[in-house]
Design an enzyme around this catalytic site. Structure first.
Site, PDB file in Angstrom:
ATOM      1  N   GLU A 215       0.625  -1.183  -0.124  1.00  0.00           N
ATOM      2  CA  GLU A 215       0.005  -0.083   0.156  1.00  0.00           C
ATOM      3  C   GLU A 215       0.960   1.333   0.019  1.00  0.00           C
ATOM      4  O   GLU A 215       0.946   2.121   0.851  1.00  0.00           O
ATOM      5  CB  GLU A 215      -0.851   0.119   1.006  1.00  0.00           C
ATOM      6  N   GLU A 349      -5.176  -8.844  -0.570  1.00  0.00           N
ATOM      7  CA  GLU A 349      -6.016  -8.435   0.418  1.00  0.00           C
ATOM      8  C   GLU A 349      -7.345  -8.383  -0.144  1.00  0.00           C
ATOM      9  O   GLU A 349      -7.539  -7.341  -0.724  1.00  0.00           O
ATOM     10  CB  GLU A 349      -5.530  -7.078   1.061  1.00  0.00           C
TER      11      GLU A 349
HETATM   12  O1  AHR Z   1      -5.432  -6.237   6.723  1.00  0.00           O
HETATM   13  C1  AHR Z   1      -5.406  -4.927   7.564  1.00  0.00           C
HETATM   14  C2  AHR Z   1      -4.651  -3.885   6.727  1.00  0.00           C
HETATM   15  O2  AHR Z   1      -5.444  -3.357   5.795  1.00  0.00           O
HETATM   16  C3  AHR Z   1      -3.269  -4.030   6.172  1.00  0.00           C
HETATM   17  O3  AHR Z   1      -2.142  -4.044   7.021  1.00  0.00           O
HETATM   18  C4  AHR Z   1      -3.049  -3.228   5.246  1.00  0.00           C
HETATM   19  O4  AHR Z   1      -2.343  -3.553   4.214  1.00  0.00           O
HETATM   20  C5  AHR Z   1      -4.579  -2.758   4.573  1.00  0.00           C
HETATM   21  O5  AHR Z   1      -4.872  -1.728   4.636  1.00  0.00           O
END
Ligand code: AHR
Length: 551
Positions: A215, A349
């Site tokens: 990110e 994610e």
């Molecule tokens: O999964 C939780 C968080 O969500 C992670 O650390 C981050 O990459 C995302 O914003």
């Protein structure tokens, strides 16, 4: 239009398809699925069924790691039950150590004798729920008890490939290069290889998958795409390979941010830099905004994991299905920069993200209950990945245990599986199979959204072929209507036998707890075979897998 007329209309409409003679559908069925055995979309990369773990809340501590001296059954400190369950679902790849944590983590803190490892402030120490924790909780002050060697052992024990996320925000490129050296330089070759041997493994770990930051548009540095591209070049230029085919995953967009993707690849193009090791472009998409268009505020848009009505049930799917649009749009744009399609999408994610309050223990930051609703969302997401097998090369559900879209909950010696685990169990059969084109036809589901009518597909799914086995997975999101579903195979093969399993419950809020661990669990479902047809009842609010053996 009533249901019967709709079915007639949809089967007539189907006659216009370009696939030659279509099967005459039975008029008594509610839904139809046609599987085209000779139309392969591509191989479903096993890595699409990956998992994500972060040094966050209860994921590692109280989750994966119990410590070598624990009375809880463990293998070198790793909870034995999670190893067994991950083997059961053939977990192909696990991502670690973050997430946002990765860009504050120095891998050198987590190797060597545990007693000598430093304690550091965890990235998540300022999370509002973290601030409520007392004393020196490991969630606030990271002890580094679990580090690279422990994570690699976890992967070896479960059969997964490790996928390491590097720190691009707060460490220099040299630290990344040295991490690769620690993991991959041959036995006895370098000081770091000798250090690795002293820490338990003379043999190299041969780690292939490396995330280059996480990110980077947010917690990973707040970069502009061009700035990130510059860092990316610095990190990835001339990293030694040690004979391992390295695959870099670039830190891609949040949701469907096309400017980020375009800006990054434009910047690389300007410098004429497109390393062949850049094999993945990460995408993060959480289904979090259930406000039905009322707000885009990250906090105000979230709703409860357990307390929802019928509208909340359907709205989660409406928002979650946006994943398909993201996959299509990002893939389309990627093609402008990578016409040979070396780079695949890595959705590392995804899952639902609700407001806090349903976690099983206060130390489980970002923990939340996982219901049947989340099982359907996960199944729909995996079906999207299967249907776009040529585009999605890897994915990871966020996160494995005691967090967001968890497969497991644990606390001290207690350990249970969630409805999402059962989805991964059912869907494991798709790993490495050929994704087949399949046509789903069913009346839509209607619901009221802000007083206005909204619709959702009545049946969604995917199909694949591995050897002589066809696997069809499908979700019926309709809370009221069971769907008698007729399935026809197009192609020369004949059906030898078929069976089905189903995940459902009469209560849309159904979930497992430490006290009642088997409220949501898999059941067998009857399938009728007649010639080249099958009929199966897909209950309301269900995920099903139909396994068809061909002669
Ligand atoms: O999964 C939780 C968080 O969500 C992670 O650390 C981050 O990459 C995302 O914003």
């Amino acid at each position: 239009m009533d249901r019967r007329k709709f079915l007639q209309a949809s089967s007539l409409a189907g006659a216009a398809f370009a696939f030659g003679a279509r099967p005459a559908w039975s008029a008594t069925a509610d839904a139809h699925v046609e599987i085209l055995l000779d139309e392969s979309i591509g191989t479903i990369a096993p890595e699409v069924y990956g998992q994500f773990t972060e040094q966050l809340g209860g994921v590692i501590y109280d989750g994966v790691w119990v410590g070598e001296d624990s009375s809880i059954p463990n293998v070198h400190g790793i909870r034995k039950q999670i190893i067994d369950r991950l083997k059961q679902i053939h977990v192909p790849v696990i991502r670690w150590p973050g997430g946002c944590f990765a860009d504050s983590y120095d891998w050198r803190d987590g190797i060597g004798p545990r007693k000598d490892r430093p304690t550091r402030t965890n990235f998540w120490a300022d999370d509002p729920d973290a601030r409520r924790l007392k004393g020196n909780a490991v969630q606030l002050y990271e002890t580094n008890a679990f580090g690279t060697d422990d994570f690699i052992r976890f992967c070896h024990l479960t059969g997964a490939e490790p996928y390491l996320a590097s720190n691009l925000r707060s460490l220099p490129a040299m630290a990344f290069s040295r991490w690769v050296e620690y993991c991959n330089s041959p036995a006895g070759s370098t000081t770091l290889a000798k250090q690795r041997a002293a820490n338990g493994s003379a043999d190299p770990y041969n780690v292939k998958y490396w995330g280059v930051g996480n990110e980077s548009w947010g917690c990973g540095g707040n970069f502009e795409p061009g700035e990130y591209a510059e860092e990316f070049r610095r990190f990835t230029t001339w990293v030694p390979h040690y004979g391992v085919p390295l695959s870099y995953v670039g830190s891609g967009p949040n949701d469907n941010n096309l400017e980020w993707t375009n800006g990054f690849f434009e910047a690389l193009r300007k410098k004429n830099y497109m390393p062949r090791e850049l094999r993945g472009w990460s995408v993060h998409y959480y289904t979090w905004n259930l406000s039905m268009g009322q707000t885009n505020d990250w906090v105000a848009g979230k709703r409860d994991a357990l307390d929802f009505d019928e509208t909340g049930w359907y709205e989660l799917f409406l928002q979650g299905l946006y994943m398909e649009e993201i996959v299509r749009a990002q893939w389309g744009l990627l093609g402008e920069f990578d016409p040979t399609r070396n780079i695949k999408l890595v959705v590392d994610e995804y899952g639902a993200w609700y407001k806090p309050g349903t976690q099983l223990d206060p130390t489980h930051l970002l923990g939340q209950q996982v219901t049947l609703r989340d099982a359907l969302l996960t199944a729909m997401t995996l079906d999207i990945f299967n249907r776009h097998a040529e585009k999605v090369g890897m994915a990871a559900s966020a996160q494995l245990i005691n967090n967001l879209n968890a497969l497991f909950f644990s606390h001290e010696d207690k350990f249970i599986t969630t409805p999402v685990f059962h989805v991964f169990d059912m869907y494991a059969a798709h790993q490495g199979a050929q994704s087949l084109r399949a046509n789903f036809s069913s009346p839509q589901v209607h619901y009221q959204r802000n007083g206005k009518p909204a619709t959702l597909a009545g049946l969604l799914g995917s199909a694949s072929l591995s050897g002589k086995t066809v696997t069809l997975t499908a979700t019926n999101p309709d809370l009221k209507g069971p769907k008698l579903t007729e399935i026809a195979l197009r192609g020369s093969a004949k059906i030898a036998s078929a069976k089905a399993s189903v995940l459902t419950n009469g209560d849309m809020h159904a979930h497992n707890t430490f006290e009642r661990p088997n409220v949501v669990q898999l059941k067998e479902q009857r399938v009728e075979v007649q010639g080249d047809r099958l009929t199966v009842m897909l209950p309301p609010a269900s995920v099903s897998r139909i396994t068809i053996q061909l002669v």
